[in-house]
Design an enzyme around this catalytic site. Sequence first.
Site, PDB file in Angstrom:
ATOM      1  N   LYS A  11       0.851  -1.192   0.000  1.00 27.07           N
ATOM      2  CA  LYS A  11       0.000   0.000   0.000  1.00 27.07           C
ATOM      3  C   LYS A  11       0.888   1.244   0.000  1.00 27.07           C
ATOM      4  CE  LYS A  11      -1.738   2.912   2.802  1.00 27.07           C
ATOM      5  NZ  LYS A  11      -1.681   4.093   1.939  1.00 27.07           N
ATOM      6  N   PRO A  12       1.005   1.895  -1.156  1.00 24.60           N
ATOM      7  CA  PRO A  12       1.811   3.127  -1.204  1.00 24.60           C
ATOM      8  C   PRO A  12       1.044   4.288  -0.570  1.00 24.60           C
ATOM      9  CG  PRO A  12       1.278   2.297  -3.431  1.00 24.60           C
ATOM     10  CD  PRO A  12       0.423   1.553  -2.459  1.00 24.60           C
ATOM     11  N   GLU A  67      10.197   1.240  10.349  1.00 22.27           N
ATOM     12  CA  GLU A  67      11.231   2.214   9.960  1.00 22.27           C
ATOM     13  C   GLU A  67      10.584   3.579  10.112  1.00 22.27           C
ATOM     14  OE1 GLU A  67      14.220   1.411   9.319  1.00 22.27           O
ATOM     15  OE2 GLU A  67      14.176  -0.684   8.699  1.00 22.27           O
ATOM     16  N   CYS A  91      14.325  10.409   5.807  1.00 20.65           N
ATOM     17  CA  CYS A  91      14.433   9.931   7.184  1.00 20.65           C
ATOM     18  C   CYS A  91      15.866  10.065   7.666  1.00 20.65           C
ATOM     19  CB  CYS A  91      13.960   8.486   7.281  1.00 20.65           C
ATOM     20  SG  CYS A  91      14.818   7.386   6.156  1.00 20.65           S
ATOM     21  N   GLU A 128      11.322  16.026  14.792  1.00 19.23           N
ATOM     22  CA  GLU A 128      11.874  15.765  13.465  1.00 19.23           C
ATOM     23  C   GLU A 128      11.509  16.949  12.561  1.00 19.23           C
ATOM     24  OE1 GLU A 128      10.049  12.538  11.116  1.00 19.23           O
ATOM     25  OE2 GLU A 128      12.015  12.231  10.189  1.00 19.23           O
TER      26      GLU A 128
HETATM   27  P1  NAD Z   1       2.909   8.472   7.451  1.00 19.68           P
HETATM   28  O1  NAD Z   1       3.151   7.698   8.693  1.00 19.68           O
HETATM   29  O2  NAD Z   1       1.955   9.580   7.484  1.00 19.68           O
HETATM   30  O3  NAD Z   1       2.419   7.510   6.273  1.00 19.68           O
HETATM   31  C1  NAD Z   1       3.153   6.388   5.859  1.00 19.68           C
HETATM   32  C2  NAD Z   1       2.201   5.351   5.269  1.00 19.68           C
HETATM   33  O4  NAD Z   1       1.368   4.861   6.308  1.00 19.68           O
HETATM   34  C3  NAD Z   1       1.266   5.879   4.185  1.00 19.68           C
HETATM   35  O5  NAD Z   1       1.122   4.899   3.180  1.00 19.68           O
HETATM   36  C4  NAD Z   1      -0.032   6.065   4.945  1.00 19.68           C
HETATM   37  O6  NAD Z   1      -1.168   6.009   4.107  1.00 19.68           O
HETATM   38  C5  NAD Z   1       0.020   4.886   5.894  1.00 19.68           C
HETATM   39  N1  NAD Z   1      -0.807   4.984   7.095  1.00 19.68           N
HETATM   40  C6  NAD Z   1      -1.176   6.094   7.779  1.00 19.68           C
HETATM   41  N2  NAD Z   1      -1.942   5.753   8.829  1.00 19.68           N
HETATM   42  C7  NAD Z   1      -2.057   4.410   8.832  1.00 19.68           C
HETATM   43  C8  NAD Z   1      -2.722   3.470   9.672  1.00 19.68           C
HETATM   44  N3  NAD Z   1      -3.399   3.837  10.747  1.00 19.68           N
HETATM   45  N4  NAD Z   1      -2.610   2.154   9.377  1.00 19.68           N
HETATM   46  C9  NAD Z   1      -1.882   1.761   8.329  1.00 19.68           C
HETATM   47  N5  NAD Z   1      -1.254   2.594   7.482  1.00 19.68           N
HETATM   48  C10 NAD Z   1      -1.331   3.909   7.727  1.00 19.68           C
HETATM   49  O7  NAD Z   1       4.365   8.947   6.979  1.00 19.68           O
HETATM   50  P2  NAD Z   1       4.723  10.025   5.837  1.00 19.68           P
HETATM   51  O8  NAD Z   1       4.394  11.394   6.324  1.00 19.68           O
HETATM   52  O9  NAD Z   1       4.153   9.532   4.546  1.00 19.68           O
HETATM   53  O10 NAD Z   1       6.313   9.837   5.768  1.00 19.68           O
HETATM   54  C11 NAD Z   1       7.236  10.643   6.414  1.00 19.68           C
HETATM   55  C12 NAD Z   1       7.786   9.953   7.650  1.00 19.68           C
HETATM   56  O11 NAD Z   1       8.377   8.712   7.302  1.00 19.68           O
HETATM   57  C13 NAD Z   1       8.881  10.736   8.345  1.00 19.68           C
HETATM   58  O12 NAD Z   1       8.687  10.692   9.719  1.00 19.68           O
HETATM   59  C14 NAD Z   1      10.150   9.981   7.965  1.00 19.68           C
HETATM   60  O13 NAD Z   1      11.226  10.143   8.839  1.00 19.68           O
HETATM   61  C15 NAD Z   1       9.648   8.586   7.923  1.00 19.68           C
HETATM   62  N6  NAD Z   1      10.534   7.755   7.116  1.00 19.68           N
HETATM   63  C16 NAD Z   1      11.297   6.800   7.745  1.00 19.68           C
HETATM   64  C17 NAD Z   1      12.176   6.032   7.004  1.00 19.68           C
HETATM   65  C18 NAD Z   1      13.018   4.975   7.656  1.00 19.68           C
HETATM   66  O14 NAD Z   1      13.503   4.111   6.945  1.00 19.68           O
HETATM   67  N7  NAD Z   1      13.212   4.986   8.967  1.00 19.68           N
HETATM   68  C19 NAD Z   1      12.283   6.228   5.622  1.00 19.68           C
HETATM   69  C20 NAD Z   1      11.494   7.213   5.028  1.00 19.68           C
HETATM   70  C21 NAD Z   1      10.608   7.961   5.788  1.00 19.68           C
END
Ligand code: NAD
Length: 479
Positions: free
Chosen positions: A171-172, A246, A280, A382
């Site tokens: 799921k992207p 992650e 990240c 962050e």
């Molecule tokens: P997000 O948590 O808002 O969303 C990530 C994914 O989770 C999306 O596909 C979203 O639709 C899904 N999602 C949201 N709520 C959910 C739920 N309740 N159940 C299941 N899925 C759900 O993150 P974002 O804003 O898209 O990404 C940015 C964040 O990701 C930053 O905090 C960044 O540091 C982190 N990040 C971490 C890494 C790593 O490898 N540690 C890599 C890239 C980004």
Amino acid sequence: MAKMLIGGELVDAQGGKTIEVRNPANGEVVGQIPRGTPADVDAAVDAARKAFPGWAATPGSKRAKLMHQAAMKMHEVVDEVAELLAKEQGKPLAHAKIEAQRVAENLEYFAGLADKIRGDYIPLDDPSKFGITMRRPVGVVAAITPWNFPLTLFANKLCPALATGCTIVLKPASTTPLATQRAIEAINSAGFPAGVINTVHGSGGEIGDALVSHGRINKIAFTGQTATGKRIMQLAAKNVTRVTLELGGSDAMIVADDADIRRATAAAAIGRFFNAGQACLAVKRIFLFEKIAEEFMTKFTERAQKEWKIGEQFAADTKMGPLHTEQQRTEVESQVADAVKRGAKVLAGGKRPDGPEYAKGWFYPATVLTDVPEDSRMATEEVFGPAVPLFIVKDLDEAIAKSNSSIYGLGSSIFTRDMAKARKAAEQLDAGYTWVNDIQVAYDQLPFGGAKQSGFGKEHGIEAVESYTEKKSVVLGSA
Ligand code: NAD
């Protein structure tokens, strides 16, 4: 309009609803995706479940061959996928191309491991019997990815899943689904059995929840915010589903008094401003020894002002595109405003760029701050955008203590010519990675994953294979 891949078929959402995907540089619609429903999640998990026994039993060498073919298919669509990624995410086209190519490289790396997964022979006290361990694929994987590096992050999950014999439902993020969907279709065209690779589209709250709390998945591989990770852990507890998380980071870079300042400023600039700071592993706090602080500040500020040209993704001289969403820009602005209100000085950037070319997008410049209070939002949260605080420290102990004061522990780095300092930093920084005199980028061969609230579990390297398999013990007695 893009589709979902479920059980080998390209399908619309049940109910027929769609979501628009927009270009963050100008707000124009660049495509549409199906707005998946919990019923679509059920169908995708069922398809993955059905395909699992056959795929798990497929010899590793055959899985590897298909993955090599998939890498070739991916190479063929790199330009098309990169264009979609640049449009929907906002990153410069050249950077999108690198990301698309990395998917093919990741497939090749894990294809190389697919036929090398094996267990151990373990002698037991009783000579009439012995133990062995075998590695079995965990089953159906639910992979959930964010919008900042959509391709890299789906590949980090898909490739070890395919190599180990797991099936997957991806799921992207709903704002960056198009490049992922196109790449998956190309990969799937290599000839994977129906149901091995599936996609569903939609928002996290709607179908993300349905996917991670589904009773018939065996692992959740999640990348995203720490707050979302916490929610996912709670949902996973319902069925005791294993999770790899992650999450966010606030990586510290330490620049010691004997550092090569030219290299350190270059690494800091790439580390903070690449992908408009939405990484990240970005450098999010910089600790400078007093002796080199002024020189570093001058040279780093100059780089921020001169080298990080902002613009739309398809202009040849753009180094930094818009932030991904309006909300993202507002968040970074409010973190900078909080620091300034409390006495911080802005050395570069700090306000939206002027000009009609920036009026319709979420642009924000490379921003450098000093005198930032240590309890301000920039120092404790962050910062997911191109703004960075510089702090002055008296020695390595203070630098390490302040680096470790964050709730996060993803990456970290130090610039020094002194091996004793490098070694101490590597040993004492609470993070999943420490780079010494190098740019903060992750390598396929090295395990990657955070400490503290940056999550747990590893992607990349042989450790990724381990996290998609379960070690089973077998005792062989005599007949
Ligand atoms: P997000 O948590 O808002 O969303 C990530 C994914 O989770 C999306 O596909 C979203 O639709 C899904 N999602 C949201 N709520 C959910 C739920 N309740 N159940 C299941 N899925 C759900 O993150 P974002 O804003 O898209 O990404 C940015 C964040 O990701 C930053 O905090 C960044 O540091 C982190 N990040 C971490 C890494 C790593 O490898 N540690 C890599 C890239 C980004």
